[in-house]
Motif scaffolding. Structure first.
Motif, PDB file in Angstrom:
ATOM      1  N   TYR A  23      -7.812 -19.118  -3.155  1.00 34.70           N
ATOM      2  CA  TYR A  23      -6.506 -18.461  -3.066  1.00 34.70           C
ATOM      3  C   TYR A  23      -6.167 -17.716  -4.359  1.00 34.70           C
ATOM      4  N   ALA A  24      -6.679 -18.187  -5.479  1.00 35.59           N
ATOM      5  CA  ALA A  24      -6.512 -17.435  -6.725  1.00 35.59           C
ATOM      6  C   ALA A  24      -7.265 -16.106  -6.632  1.00 35.59           C
ATOM      7  N   GLN A  25      -8.451 -16.146  -6.025  1.00 36.51           N
ATOM      8  CA  GLN A  25      -9.239 -14.937  -5.822  1.00 36.51           C
ATOM      9  C   GLN A  25      -8.502 -13.957  -4.895  1.00 36.51           C
ATOM     10  N   LEU A  26      -7.948 -14.480  -3.824  1.00 33.66           N
ATOM     11  CA  LEU A  26      -7.222 -13.624  -2.883  1.00 33.66           C
ATOM     12  C   LEU A  26      -5.969 -13.034  -3.521  1.00 33.66           C
ATOM     13  N   ARG A  27      -5.262 -13.847  -4.308  1.00 32.37           N
ATOM     14  CA  ARG A  27      -4.058 -13.341  -4.976  1.00 32.37           C
ATOM     15  C   ARG A  27      -4.392 -12.288  -6.014  1.00 32.37           C
ATOM     16  N   GLY A  28      -5.629 -12.294  -6.506  1.00 33.91           N
ATOM     17  CA  GLY A  28      -6.046 -11.253  -7.434  1.00 33.91           C
ATOM     18  C   GLY A  28      -6.161  -9.884  -6.770  1.00 33.91           C
ATOM     19  N   GLN A  29      -6.300  -9.872  -5.441  1.00 30.43           N
ATOM     20  CA  GLN A  29      -6.433  -8.616  -4.712  1.00 30.43           C
ATOM     21  C   GLN A  29      -5.206  -8.264  -3.872  1.00 30.43           C
ATOM     22  N   TYR A  30      -4.525  -9.284  -3.383  1.00 29.59           N
ATOM     23  CA  TYR A  30      -3.426  -9.081  -2.438  1.00 29.59           C
ATOM     24  C   TYR A  30      -2.153  -9.746  -2.932  1.00 29.59           C
ATOM     25  N   THR A  31      -1.035  -9.302  -2.380  1.00 33.20           N
ATOM     26  CA  THR A  31       0.218 -10.029  -2.540  1.00 33.20           C
ATOM     27  C   THR A  31       0.331 -11.041  -1.414  1.00 33.20           C
ATOM     28  N   LEU A  32       0.360 -12.315  -1.771  1.00 31.62           N
ATOM     29  CA  LEU A  32       0.495 -13.388  -0.797  1.00 31.62           C
ATOM     30  C   LEU A  32       1.812 -14.109  -1.008  1.00 31.62           C
ATOM     31  N   ILE A  33       2.476 -14.437   0.078  1.00 33.80           N
ATOM     32  CA  ILE A  33       3.597 -15.371   0.044  1.00 33.80           C
ATOM     33  C   ILE A  33       3.173 -16.559   0.891  1.00 33.80           C
ATOM     34  N   GLY A  34       2.875 -17.660   0.233  1.00 32.53           N
ATOM     35  CA  GLY A  34       2.282 -18.771   0.947  1.00 32.53           C
ATOM     36  C   GLY A  34       0.969 -18.332   1.554  1.00 32.53           C
ATOM     37  N   ASN A  35       0.804 -18.572   2.870  1.00 23.41           N
ATOM     38  CA  ASN A  35      -0.429 -18.202   3.562  1.00 23.41           C
ATOM     39  C   ASN A  35      -0.300 -16.856   4.278  1.00 23.41           C
ATOM     40  N   VAL A  36       0.647 -16.045   3.840  1.00 18.93           N
ATOM     41  CA  VAL A  36       0.918 -14.749   4.483  1.00 18.93           C
ATOM     42  C   VAL A  36       0.489 -13.620   3.564  1.00 18.93           C
ATOM     43  N   ASN A  37      -0.312 -12.711   4.085  1.00 21.77           N
ATOM     44  CA  ASN A  37      -0.677 -11.496   3.372  1.00 21.77           C
ATOM     45  C   ASN A  37       0.409 -10.453   3.634  1.00 21.77           C
ATOM     46  N   VAL A  38       1.124 -10.082   2.602  1.00 20.38           N
ATOM     47  CA  VAL A  38       2.305  -9.221   2.759  1.00 20.38           C
ATOM     48  C   VAL A  38       1.929  -7.834   3.264  1.00 20.38           C
ATOM     49  N   PHE A  39       0.851  -7.274   2.749  1.00 15.29           N
ATOM     50  CA  PHE A  39       0.432  -5.934   3.189  1.00 15.29           C
ATOM     51  C   PHE A  39       0.043  -5.943   4.661  1.00 15.29           C
ATOM     52  N   ALA A  40      -0.720  -6.943   5.065  1.00 15.51           N
ATOM     53  CA  ALA A  40      -1.132  -7.026   6.473  1.00 15.51           C
ATOM     54  C   ALA A  40       0.077  -7.179   7.380  1.00 15.51           C
ATOM     55  N   LEU A  41       1.016  -8.038   6.991  1.00 16.36           N
ATOM     56  CA  LEU A  41       2.212  -8.256   7.809  1.00 16.36           C
ATOM     57  C   LEU A  41       3.044  -6.985   7.905  1.00 16.36           C
ATOM     58  N   ASP A  42       3.264  -6.313   6.778  1.00 16.90           N
ATOM     59  CA  ASP A  42       4.093  -5.111   6.756  1.00 16.90           C
ATOM     60  C   ASP A  42       3.467  -4.003   7.602  1.00 16.90           C
ATOM     61  N   THR A  43       2.154  -3.815   7.444  1.00 13.85           N
ATOM     62  CA  THR A  43       1.472  -2.763   8.196  1.00 13.85           C
ATOM     63  C   THR A  43       1.479  -3.064   9.687  1.00 13.85           C
ATOM     64  N   ASN A  44       1.151  -4.301  10.037  1.00 10.68           N
ATOM     65  CA  ASN A  44       1.117  -4.656  11.455  1.00 10.68           C
ATOM     66  C   ASN A  44       2.506  -4.620  12.087  1.00 10.68           C
ATOM     67  N   ALA A  45       3.532  -4.987  11.336  1.00 13.61           N
ATOM     68  CA  ALA A  45       4.893  -4.892  11.871  1.00 13.61           C
ATOM     69  C   ALA A  45       5.234  -3.449  12.218  1.00 13.61           C
ATOM     70  N   ASP A  46       4.811  -2.514  11.372  1.00 14.65           N
ATOM     71  CA  ASP A  46       5.024  -1.091  11.677  1.00 14.65           C
ATOM     72  C   ASP A  46       4.240  -0.675  12.921  1.00 14.65           C
ATOM     73  N   ALA A  47       3.017  -1.196  13.048  1.00 18.69           N
ATOM     74  CA  ALA A  47       2.202  -0.868  14.225  1.00 18.69           C
ATOM     75  C   ALA A  47       2.838  -1.429  15.496  1.00 18.69           C
ATOM     76  N   ILE A  48       3.373  -2.642  15.410  1.00 19.54           N
ATOM     77  CA  ILE A  48       4.058  -3.247  16.556  1.00 19.54           C
ATOM     78  C   ILE A  48       5.252  -2.391  16.963  1.00 19.54           C
ATOM     79  N   ALA A  49       6.058  -2.016  15.970  1.00 17.06           N
ATOM     80  CA  ALA A  49       7.241  -1.197  16.254  1.00 17.06           C
ATOM     81  C   ALA A  49       6.845   0.135  16.888  1.00 17.06           C
ATOM     82  N   THR A  50       5.786   0.741  16.374  1.00 19.53           N
ATOM     83  CA  THR A  50       5.326   2.025  16.903  1.00 19.53           C
ATOM     84  C   THR A  50       4.939   1.909  18.375  1.00 19.53           C
TER      85      THR A  50
END
Length: 337
Positions: A277-304
């Protein structure tokens, strides 16, 4: 016994104690054991085993939460769903807090719209117990009510920490796994692919395995077109995936899949691999077990997708009574969704 497929390091839930679901009452006692225990039993000729169990047999209640727009064509329903429950092991903040939350936000943002087609949102109960909520819902509809659902969109795990952007393979262009979805599923896939392409983002095809709530909708005899998004569960991220999405190869898309560490807080204290998880946090913004970029992008795709189909479903071909897209909801994988 548990099924024991996959790497025991990256898919430990396939080897652990089996907490299975029979689905309906059976006439003989049934218990589950780990893969290792079952393997040892099977390899011992003439073995006699004595088991002592403490069990509770009871009827439990669960609920689906369904909301739909006040306006729109009732004979041309656009439906989107995500499951509310988690496995008993933990909170399930990615599986499936992520899909449920993203869908709820889309519903809230659409509250003042007046769509041409009726939009129906569903948050399913008991998905982890063999798709109980969605199966009950689909089976409760009359054939006419089923026919009124123009398409179904499913969002189960859209923020995996070591994510991929998975789009359900409606046309089976990857030629892997279960085959294409019902007529119209290819057009749903194309809409999602266009969204990601417009942002310069790569995708992976996701197979219609029947392991989530789209299963009852695409089952034989129903043939409702389906699509959706999936950032990955216990599957292992490859070097090719890393070239597309970053992250860490050789480990699961969600290293806390079906574990207590699938949480919003104290992931590593609840069993998550601290170094990983330290390795993953070095590349991504994580809140707990949630990847913020993935969630934000997919939420936009869902809305679209939801807003597009709310006003125009002309890209989805009409279903016919001769359409056949045989599907089966899980038979041998009832606990691992």
């Amino acid at each position: 016994m548990n099924q024991g497929n996959g790497d025991p390091v990256t898919a430990p839930d396939r080897y652990a104690l089996l907490a299975g679901t029979l689905g309906t009452p059976v006439g003989i006692p049934a218990v589950g054991v780990s893969y290792g225990t079952g393997e040892a039993f099977a390899a011992t000729p003439g073995l006699t085993v004595h088991l002592a169990t403490e069990t509770t047999a009871e009827v439990r209640s669960t609920e689906n939460v369904v909301a739909e727009s006040r306006t729109g064509r009732a004979d041309n329903v656009v439906m989107a769903g995500a499951h509310l429950d988690s496995v008993p092991a933990g909170a399930g903040i990615n599986d499936n807090g992520s899909g449920s939350a993203a869908l709820l936000e889309v519903a809230l943002q659409m509250a003042r719209t007046k769509p041409v087609n009726k939009v129906r949102f569903a948050w399913w109960g008991a998905e982890e117990a063999s798709l109980v909520g969605s199966t009950f819902y689909v089976n409760s509809l009359t054939p006419q009510q089923q026919a009124q659902i123009k398409l179904y969109l499913n969002f189960d795990m859209v923020a995996s920490p070591n994510y991929q952007f998975g789009v359900f393979d409606g046309d089976d262009s990857a030629a892997q796994g279960a085959g294409p979805g019902p007529l119209g599923s290819a057009q749903i896939e194309a809409l999602f692919e266009a969204f990601f392409a417009a942002r310069g983002l790569p995708t992976n095809p996701a197979d219609f395995t029947g392991r989530s709530d789209y299963g009852p909708f695409i089952a034989a005899g129903v043939n409702i077109p389906a699509g959706g998004l999936f950032t990955g569960a216990e599957g292992v991220k490859t070097a090719a995936d890393v070239a597309k999405f970053g992250g860490v190869a050789g480990v699961a898309y969600d290293p806390c899949y079906h574990d207590p560490c699938d949480d919003l807080f104290r992931v590593t204290q609840k069993g998550g691999d601290a170094a990983l998880y330290a390795q993953l946090r070095g590349q991504y913004t994580l809140i707990g077990n949630v990847n913020v970029f993935a969630l934000d992008t997919n939420a936009d795709a869902i809305a679209t997708a939801v807003i597009t189909y709310a006003f125009d479903t002309s890209s989805i071909p009409p279903r016919t009574t001769t359409a056949t897209a045989a599907r089966s909801t899980r038979t041998g994988d009832q606990t691992l969704q």
